[in-house]
Design a protein around this motif. Structure first.
Motif, PDB file in Angstrom:
ATOM      1  N   ILE A 207     -19.700  -6.763 -62.871  1.00 46.32           N
ATOM      2  CA  ILE A 207     -20.918  -6.872 -62.051  1.00 46.32           C
ATOM      3  C   ILE A 207     -20.951  -5.791 -60.966  1.00 46.32           C
ATOM      4  O   ILE A 207     -21.992  -5.188 -60.718  1.00 46.32           O
TER       5      ILE A 207
ATOM      6  N   ILE B 234     -23.661  -2.873 -60.195  1.00 52.25           N
ATOM      7  CA  ILE B 234     -24.342  -2.679 -58.903  1.00 52.25           C
ATOM      8  C   ILE B 234     -24.198  -1.216 -58.476  1.00 52.25           C
ATOM      9  O   ILE B 234     -25.165  -0.574 -58.062  1.00 52.25           O
TER      10      ILE B 234
ATOM     11  N   PHE C 215     -22.524  -3.460 -49.655  1.00 49.73           N
ATOM     12  CA  PHE C 215     -23.763  -4.219 -49.874  1.00 49.73           C
ATOM     13  C   PHE C 215     -23.587  -5.660 -49.422  1.00 49.73           C
ATOM     14  O   PHE C 215     -22.462  -6.143 -49.259  1.00 49.73           O
ATOM     15  N   LEU C 216     -24.717  -6.347 -49.222  1.00 44.92           N
ATOM     16  CA  LEU C 216     -24.671  -7.723 -48.729  1.00 44.92           C
ATOM     17  C   LEU C 216     -24.231  -8.671 -49.840  1.00 44.92           C
ATOM     18  O   LEU C 216     -24.664  -8.533 -50.998  1.00 44.92           O
ATOM     19  N   ASP C 217     -23.367  -9.624 -49.493  1.00 46.14           N
ATOM     20  CA  ASP C 217     -22.921 -10.644 -50.446  1.00 46.14           C
ATOM     21  C   ASP C 217     -24.108 -11.553 -50.794  1.00 46.14           C
ATOM     22  O   ASP C 217     -24.852 -11.990 -49.907  1.00 46.14           O
ATOM     23  N   ILE C 218     -24.274 -11.830 -52.077  1.00 45.30           N
ATOM     24  CA  ILE C 218     -25.420 -12.627 -52.555  1.00 45.30           C
ATOM     25  C   ILE C 218     -25.329 -14.082 -52.087  1.00 45.30           C
ATOM     26  O   ILE C 218     -26.339 -14.790 -52.021  1.00 45.30           O
ATOM     27  N   ASN C 219     -24.131 -14.505 -51.738  1.00 44.59           N
ATOM     28  CA  ASN C 219     -23.910 -15.900 -51.331  1.00 44.59           C
ATOM     29  C   ASN C 219     -23.147 -15.903 -50.000  1.00 44.59           C
ATOM     30  O   ASN C 219     -21.963 -16.239 -49.946  1.00 44.59           O
TER      31      ASN C 219
ATOM     32  N   HIS D 130     -22.684 -11.119 -43.968  1.00 41.45           N
ATOM     33  CA  HIS D 130     -21.514 -11.072 -44.869  1.00 41.45           C
ATOM     34  C   HIS D 130     -21.733  -9.945 -45.874  1.00 41.45           C
ATOM     35  O   HIS D 130     -22.696  -9.942 -46.625  1.00 41.45           O
TER      36      HIS D 130
ATOM     37  N   LEU E 286     -19.778  -6.668 -48.480  1.00 42.82           N
ATOM     38  CA  LEU E 286     -18.615  -6.312 -49.296  1.00 42.82           C
ATOM     39  C   LEU E 286     -18.457  -4.801 -49.295  1.00 42.82           C
ATOM     40  O   LEU E 286     -19.427  -4.075 -49.538  1.00 42.82           O
TER      41      LEU E 286
ATOM     42  N   ASN F 241      -9.382 -10.881 -51.709  1.00 49.40           N
ATOM     43  CA  ASN F 241      -8.751 -11.786 -52.668  1.00 49.40           C
ATOM     44  C   ASN F 241      -8.113 -11.033 -53.830  1.00 49.40           C
ATOM     45  O   ASN F 241      -8.625  -9.994 -54.269  1.00 49.40           O
TER      46      ASN F 241
ATOM     47  N   GLN G 275      -9.827 -14.715 -56.837  1.00 51.93           N
ATOM     48  CA  GLN G 275     -10.663 -13.502 -56.886  1.00 51.93           C
ATOM     49  C   GLN G 275     -11.607 -13.652 -58.073  1.00 51.93           C
ATOM     50  O   GLN G 275     -11.186 -13.581 -59.226  1.00 51.93           O
TER      51      GLN G 275
ATOM     52  N   ILE H  99     -14.499 -11.724 -58.785  1.00 52.44           N
ATOM     53  CA  ILE H  99     -14.918 -10.442 -59.368  1.00 52.44           C
ATOM     54  C   ILE H  99     -13.701  -9.522 -59.385  1.00 52.44           C
ATOM     55  O   ILE H  99     -13.182  -9.156 -58.315  1.00 52.44           O
TER      56      ILE H  99
ATOM     57  N   HIS I 216     -12.424  -5.399 -53.707  1.00 49.70           N
ATOM     58  CA  HIS I 216     -13.433  -5.405 -52.631  1.00 49.70           C
ATOM     59  C   HIS I 216     -12.881  -6.130 -51.413  1.00 49.70           C
ATOM     60  O   HIS I 216     -12.011  -6.998 -51.538  1.00 49.70           O
TER      61      HIS I 216
ATOM     62  N   HIS J  58     -14.191  -8.433 -48.156  1.00 47.94           N
ATOM     63  CA  HIS J  58     -15.280  -9.185 -47.523  1.00 47.94           C
ATOM     64  C   HIS J  58     -15.254  -8.922 -46.025  1.00 47.94           C
ATOM     65  O   HIS J  58     -14.200  -9.046 -45.377  1.00 47.94           O
TER      66      HIS J  58
HETATM   67  P1  5GP Z   1     -14.198 -12.793 -54.688  1.00 51.17           P
HETATM   68  O1  5GP Z   1     -13.884 -14.235 -54.921  1.00 51.17           O
HETATM   69  O2  5GP Z   1     -14.121 -11.993 -55.982  1.00 51.17           O
HETATM   70  O3  5GP Z   1     -13.419 -12.186 -53.569  1.00 51.17           O
HETATM   71  O4  5GP Z   1     -15.711 -12.756 -54.195  1.00 51.17           O
HETATM   72  C1  5GP Z   1     -16.767 -12.222 -54.931  1.00 51.17           C
HETATM   73  C2  5GP Z   1     -18.003 -12.228 -54.062  1.00 51.17           C
HETATM   74  O5  5GP Z   1     -19.015 -11.503 -54.737  1.00 51.17           O
HETATM   75  C3  5GP Z   1     -18.577 -13.629 -53.770  1.00 51.17           C
HETATM   76  O6  5GP Z   1     -18.635 -13.841 -52.366  1.00 51.17           O
HETATM   77  C4  5GP Z   1     -19.962 -13.607 -54.412  1.00 51.17           C
HETATM   78  O7  5GP Z   1     -20.938 -14.283 -53.647  1.00 51.17           O
HETATM   79  C5  5GP Z   1     -20.268 -12.116 -54.521  1.00 51.17           C
HETATM   80  N1  5GP Z   1     -21.113 -11.780 -55.657  1.00 51.17           N
HETATM   81  C6  5GP Z   1     -20.958 -12.197 -56.942  1.00 51.17           C
HETATM   82  N2  5GP Z   1     -21.919 -11.678 -57.719  1.00 51.17           N
HETATM   83  C7  5GP Z   1     -22.697 -10.917 -56.917  1.00 51.17           C
HETATM   84  C8  5GP Z   1     -23.872 -10.134 -57.163  1.00 51.17           C
HETATM   85  O8  5GP Z   1     -24.385 -10.017 -58.273  1.00 51.17           O
HETATM   86  N3  5GP Z   1     -24.401  -9.486 -56.078  1.00 51.17           N
HETATM   87  C9  5GP Z   1     -23.866  -9.586 -54.836  1.00 51.17           C
HETATM   88  N4  5GP Z   1     -24.484  -8.909 -53.849  1.00 51.17           N
HETATM   89  N5  5GP Z   1     -22.757 -10.316 -54.579  1.00 51.17           N
HETATM   90  C10 5GP Z   1     -22.183 -10.972 -55.605  1.00 51.17           C
END
Ligand code: 5GP
Ligand code: ZN
Length: 122
Positions: A4, A8, A27-31, A37, A39, A85, A90, A92, A96, A98
């Motif tokens: 993913i 992006i 870029f901004l985290d989607i959640n 927040h 990344l 992570n 982790q 993704i 990265h 956060h």
């Molecule tokens: P991880 O657990 O891998 O450290 O966190 C992955 C982060 O990527 C999560 O906070 C999740 O919200 C974010 N994320 C996952 N898919 C996407 C996406 O398609 N776009 C954006 N902007 N963030 C994403």
């Protein structure tokens, strides 16, 4: 590769980009866990801390500091938590960091509202 974050970076999936140079995208985290927040992601696909070329870490750190200044300036944050992570936990598998702003108090705004505040020129 079905990643993913590579998509992006290659503009195959849209994102709210805050900063970009030859090596990194922010870029901004989607959640978001809090307002702003974001990344910090190297453009090259490294899986995690065991895989990443350590030569890029200094640059990642420098850009992270710039983003902290931006967040203080535009969103008036009171603190910043860095999370990175690896392995289990982790989601993704593309390295990265956060950047999670901390506030004395705040309500969660939409990503679009936050993006507009970050991009606003003073
Ligand atoms: P991880 O657990 O891998 O450290 O966190 C992955 C982060 O990527 C999560 O906070 C999740 O919200 C974010 N994320 C996952 N898919 C996407 C996406 O398609 N776009 C954006 N902007 N963030 C994403
Ligand atoms: Zn990737």
């Amino acid at each position: 590769m079905n990643c993913i974050f590579c998509k992006i970076i290659n503009n195959e999936i849209p994102s709210y980009k805050v900063y970009e140079d030859d090596l990194l995208l922010v870029f901004l985290d989607i959640n978001p866990k809090s307002n702003g927040h974001m990344l910090v992601v190297p453009k090259k696909h490294y899986v995690d801390i065991l895989d990443i070329d350590t030569a890029i870490l200094n640059h990642i750190h420098k850009v992270t500091i710039e983003m902290y200044k931006l967040l203080k300036d535009k969103l008036n944050i009171d603190g910043l938590t860095l999370v990175q992570n690896n392995g289990l936990g982790q989601d993704i598998k593309h390295y990265h960091i956060h950047l999670i702003p901390v506030y004395k108090d705040s309500k969660l705004l939409s990503i679009e509202e936050i993006y507009n505040k970050l991009k606003q020129s003073n």
